[in-house]
Design a protein around this motif. Structure first.
Motif, PDB file in Angstrom:
ATOM      1  N   ALA A 171       0.832  -1.142   0.106  1.00 13.39           N
ATOM      2  CA  ALA A 171      -0.084   0.088   0.037  1.00 13.39           C
ATOM      3  C   ALA A 171       0.776   1.189  -0.086  1.00 13.39           C
ATOM      4  O   ALA A 171       1.752   1.219   0.827  1.00 13.39           O
ATOM      5  N   SER A 224      -8.259   8.175   2.031  1.00 15.21           N
ATOM      6  CA  SER A 224      -7.713   7.367   0.639  1.00 15.21           C
ATOM      7  C   SER A 224      -7.566   6.032   1.276  1.00 15.21           C
ATOM      8  O   SER A 224      -7.474   5.161   0.524  1.00 15.21           O
ATOM      9  N   LEU A 251      -8.595   2.630  -0.312  1.00 12.98           N
ATOM     10  CA  LEU A 251      -7.565   1.527  -0.670  1.00 12.98           C
ATOM     11  C   LEU A 251      -7.512   0.167  -0.128  1.00 12.98           C
ATOM     12  O   LEU A 251      -7.889  -0.782  -0.892  1.00 12.98           O
ATOM     13  N   TYR A 275      -8.679  -3.252  -2.013  1.00 10.28           N
ATOM     14  CA  TYR A 275      -7.861  -4.490  -1.932  1.00 10.28           C
ATOM     15  C   TYR A 275      -8.533  -5.729  -1.433  1.00 10.28           C
ATOM     16  O   TYR A 275      -8.526  -6.771  -1.993  1.00 10.28           O
ATOM     17  N   LEU A 327      -3.259   5.259  -9.478  1.00  5.93           N
ATOM     18  CA  LEU A 327      -4.420   5.063  -8.547  1.00  5.93           C
ATOM     19  C   LEU A 327      -5.284   6.280  -8.269  1.00  5.93           C
ATOM     20  O   LEU A 327      -6.348   5.906  -8.094  1.00  5.93           O
ATOM     21  N   LEU A 353      -8.800   5.909  -6.542  1.00  7.67           N
ATOM     22  CA  LEU A 353      -8.320   5.280  -5.328  1.00  7.67           C
ATOM     23  C   LEU A 353      -7.642   6.252  -4.544  1.00  7.67           C
ATOM     24  O   LEU A 353      -7.790   6.196  -3.306  1.00  7.67           O
ATOM     25  N   LEU A 354      -6.954   7.209  -4.922  1.00 10.72           N
ATOM     26  CA  LEU A 354      -6.390   8.077  -4.337  1.00 10.72           C
ATOM     27  C   LEU A 354      -6.849   9.374  -4.618  1.00 10.72           C
ATOM     28  O   LEU A 354      -7.313   9.799  -5.780  1.00 10.72           O
TER      29      LEU A 354
END
Lengths: 312, 312, 312, 312
Positions: free
Chosen positions: C14, C28, C32, C36, C267, C272-273
């Motif tokens: 990560a 975030s 994340l 996952y 990402l 995701l970020l």
């Protein structure tokens, strides 16, 4: 005359003398070799790292080695044959052994890392030069960045009978000598000669740890011979007194890079080299540095008359 | 009290004293600091490479620095804050500056290669700790494998006004001091203090090249103070005589790895540390090595009575 | 939940999400971790080299690890605890294990050279963190310059039962996996999990050589999960087809230095970020580079719909 | 025929073909050179790092270079002359230039660190070989550990007019090409040819950044020629399609150490080399690895018929 594991005493590392125009100075070669014999050197090493070996063409290398060998009958001459590949190493080895060398010296390439890589390299080197050629293992991590543990040295010694001598220049290295001699005592490693390098910076205590002598290029090899002799005769404090008197200058000469320039300057001042010239790449010796060396000589001359040189 | 570019004299690198059980020995901290003041040290550096800084937790680091600072009113104390990242460097800097430190010392991470990478690293470090925090630039290629030319040092000095001192430990390094002082004379670089490290192995000539003193941890910092004083007073041969008397021992202590063990042993023998203990990873000092140190002390005592210690 | 030597599948590395102002972006982190879990990751690694671990203060490190652990109940979380000294390593280990980590990951310091130094380092690390804490051995010579032979890994595995997993990032490394699995078959080494890193550049064939999965940070960990699953199911050509489609982008992201910037950008593009921000020191991702990544995405989208992102 | 700064296209790095008994295989030399001409190579490089140059004796090196030069009339041939010293470099340079070489290639010794050391090395090399000999600057930090910034390359290019080409193998390196071309545009650096190496791993985007072609040894140099041609013709997606089809195999061959064994195996499979033999030290290509290469070939053959080789 073959290098054996019983080698002892002082094998000076001979510089390669150049004239001011860069040509090889054969007269100085002769003068140097005669001097080494006269002071009691028991052998000689040519074309080492500090012999500026990589700056010679192949033909010059063979010529220099041959001339030194011929000038030194009865003295075992070791020739540095380190090369980036085994073809060049084999070629030079064959020529100098045919010319009468006692053995060769092999430094590890600075890319080796793991124990197996180091042992494997020496195995392949012996394959290349022939198992009948005596060789000196050079262990100088400060310059080569290759770290050999006592255990790795033992593996090389046990696997390769042609390994006859360790040029010991690890730093720190006193415990390594003790460890290797311990291996010999306990029977896990056969005896080899250990001659110390690193300009002899720890020669005083290295002798007491079990070294057989020195294999280095300090500009007063006569002092090295004396210290080895005194130490072997058990005259401990005399050995230290003489060594300590030289230590300020010896330390100065041991500096990486500029050290060889200092050494050649000193050998010229002693009348052994006609010129202090080096081939490129060569660090310059500044006027300031020359002044410091002269100062060190004057101070040393109070203790050792051999340092009392005629003023410039 | 802020570190300035006019710093001079001897800033001993203080070891971190441990008890035999690994705890920090605060009594020995006090004893050391008092000793440094008494012998004429002009400053002090704590949590350096040889202060075993990475072996302390963050809290311990702050505690050790604070205790040294409090014990040394009037003496500028520099704190090593080198860290793998800027967050930790900033955190420690803020705490020790708040506690009264005179400045911090920053070593380059061993991954830096190009000139720009080196300058860029110090620029970012100053961004992280604040441009108002005086810092010492540590130039020690033998250990860190980072090579800073005089030109790179000049770039850092000119770009970053908070750079006040160079801890000079390049090897060889005499010409570097001359080059930097030349920059100052020609006006291309402002003046900074240059205090030499590398255990003072070349302190004698470094002073003559323009160094302002020493910033190193040799177990006889009183000798360093005397040599700096004699040298600054123009008493050249006396300075060399004293220095040369210590050189055999100083050289022994300067060995990488085992050197700190030798230093702590010596400081314990002098009654300054209660124990020579180091935290792991620590090289052991063999009985043989201790015997060599005792021998060196006895020989030194003939020239310097401070080495005449009570037998064990 | 304790890391065991039977670990399998994909443990994404990560990244540490930052806001544009440099603060940690906890939203975030949650996004994340949820992602996952949803794609079938079997574990998670935080505070790795590419998690910008050295750029976090100690407190931030613990906070990030704790938040990831809490958000991922049932998933083993490994925390990188590499540090320049054992005191800091122990401190962080104790805090994250108390917070529920499954184990820690330890990279070798880049000064290790000999086989014994490497084994000795891990022995001391286990002494420091406690023999009851499962750890992952990180073998990444390209970055750390430490070379571990299969024999050295075997020594560590056999001597230290708490070694449960190898993060395999040697390059080249296919034969190393084969050698280690050979040790297991011949009974000279116990089984450990081998999860591959190096951005998965050889994941396709590494699975066939005996790897158990991947432990790396490629911005499409869903692809890594699919390839591992297809490979374990014996659907060889499908695994290669999917992998090859990603290889142009994966290769781009695997570049040292700039790779993490590319990964964070990807990402962010995947939603995701919130930001691709990195803390200093950070290589900038040029407009040109962003354009290349967009081009790579478009080309990838022809084969994998997950790469079909909304235009910027 | 002299190498100029306008060089373009593909200069394959020729391997040195050996017979199974280790002798040089002159028939394969001829076959290789004919093949390179036929596929549209615009030049040729011999005795590079991957030409196993250090494993040849001096005489063999000259013979191999001469044979290649004679077989390739009209094609500029560059000869690698990197050596541990300038004497050997000069000697080989003079012989191959006399034999008709177009220029030489010089890699930096892996001991260079500072910007000035790098520039100084090339200055001395040009002194040694003569300012009239065109040379290629090899920038390959992954192998040589020497890091040249764009600024350092500019200094070399501006100071040394005989520098005609950059063999660009930095990694990552896309921004470096952009920076150098930017120097040219802004007028601070004259134009030089930039041909990329590193097995062409980023050839696709490197062409778009301003590279003039490739100077590398991938076993399908015909693909390299096609990609360069397509890219220069503005047929971007076709260039990428072809490149991407080869990437899985190209990546496999780019592995350090084992890569050359893979390349020679592939060239043998293509009928260009009679044997895949390497001289020691040589990594073995395991049966497993050969199987992987065959698998990669089969998969590649679906996209590029040149990979459809007769089964073994």
């Amino acid at each position: 005359m073959e290098l054996t594991a019983q080698a002892q005493g002082v094998y000076p590392i001979a510089p390669t003398p150049f004239l001011d125009d860069g040509h090889i100075d054969t007269d100085s070669i002769d003068r140097l070799v005669d001097f080494y014999r006269q002071i009691g050197a028991t052998g000689l090493t040519v074309l080492g790292q500090l012999g500026e070996a990589p700056k010679l063409s192949h033909g010059e290398s063979v010529d220099v080695a041959r001339r030194m060998i011929r000038r030194a009958p009865g003295l075992p001459v070791i020739v540095g044959v380190s090369a980036p590949g085994f073809a060049a190493m084999r070629e030079l080895t064959q020529e100098v052994m045919a010319a009468g060398a006692a053995g060769v010296m092999i430094a590890p390439p600075n890319t080796l890392r793991t124990d197996d890589q180091i042992v494997g390299y020496y195995r392949q080197a012996v394959d290349a030069i022939g198992a009948d050629v005596p060789f000196v293992l050079q262990d100088y991590p400060l310059t080569f960045t290759v770290q050999m543990t006592p255990g790795v040295i033992r593996r090389i010694v046990q696997e390769l009978p042609s390994c006859r001598m360790l040029k010991h220049e690890d730093w720190p290295g006193l415990e390594k000598i003790t460890a290797l001699r311990g291996f010999e005592r306990e029977g896990s490693m056969r005896h080899i000669a250990i001659l110390v390098g690193n300009n002899g910076l720890f020669l005083d205590y290295e002798m007491e740890r079990g070294a057989d002598g020195a294999n280095t290029g300090y500009a007063f090899p006569d002092m090295l011979c004396d210290v080895v002799r005194l130490s072997q005769a058990g005259r401990r404090e005399e050995a230290h007194d003489l060594f300590d008197a030289h230590l300020p200058l010896l330390r100065y000469e041991q500096q990486p890079g500029v050290g060889l320039a200092a050494r050649k300057y000193l050998l010229m001042r002693r009348g052994l080299l006609a010129s202090a010239a080096m081939r490129a790449p060569a660090p310059a010796l500044s006027a300031r540095a020359r002044g410091e060396i002269e100062h060190l000589l004057q101070r040393l001359a109070r203790h050792d008359p051999r340092a009392a040189l005629a003023p410039l």
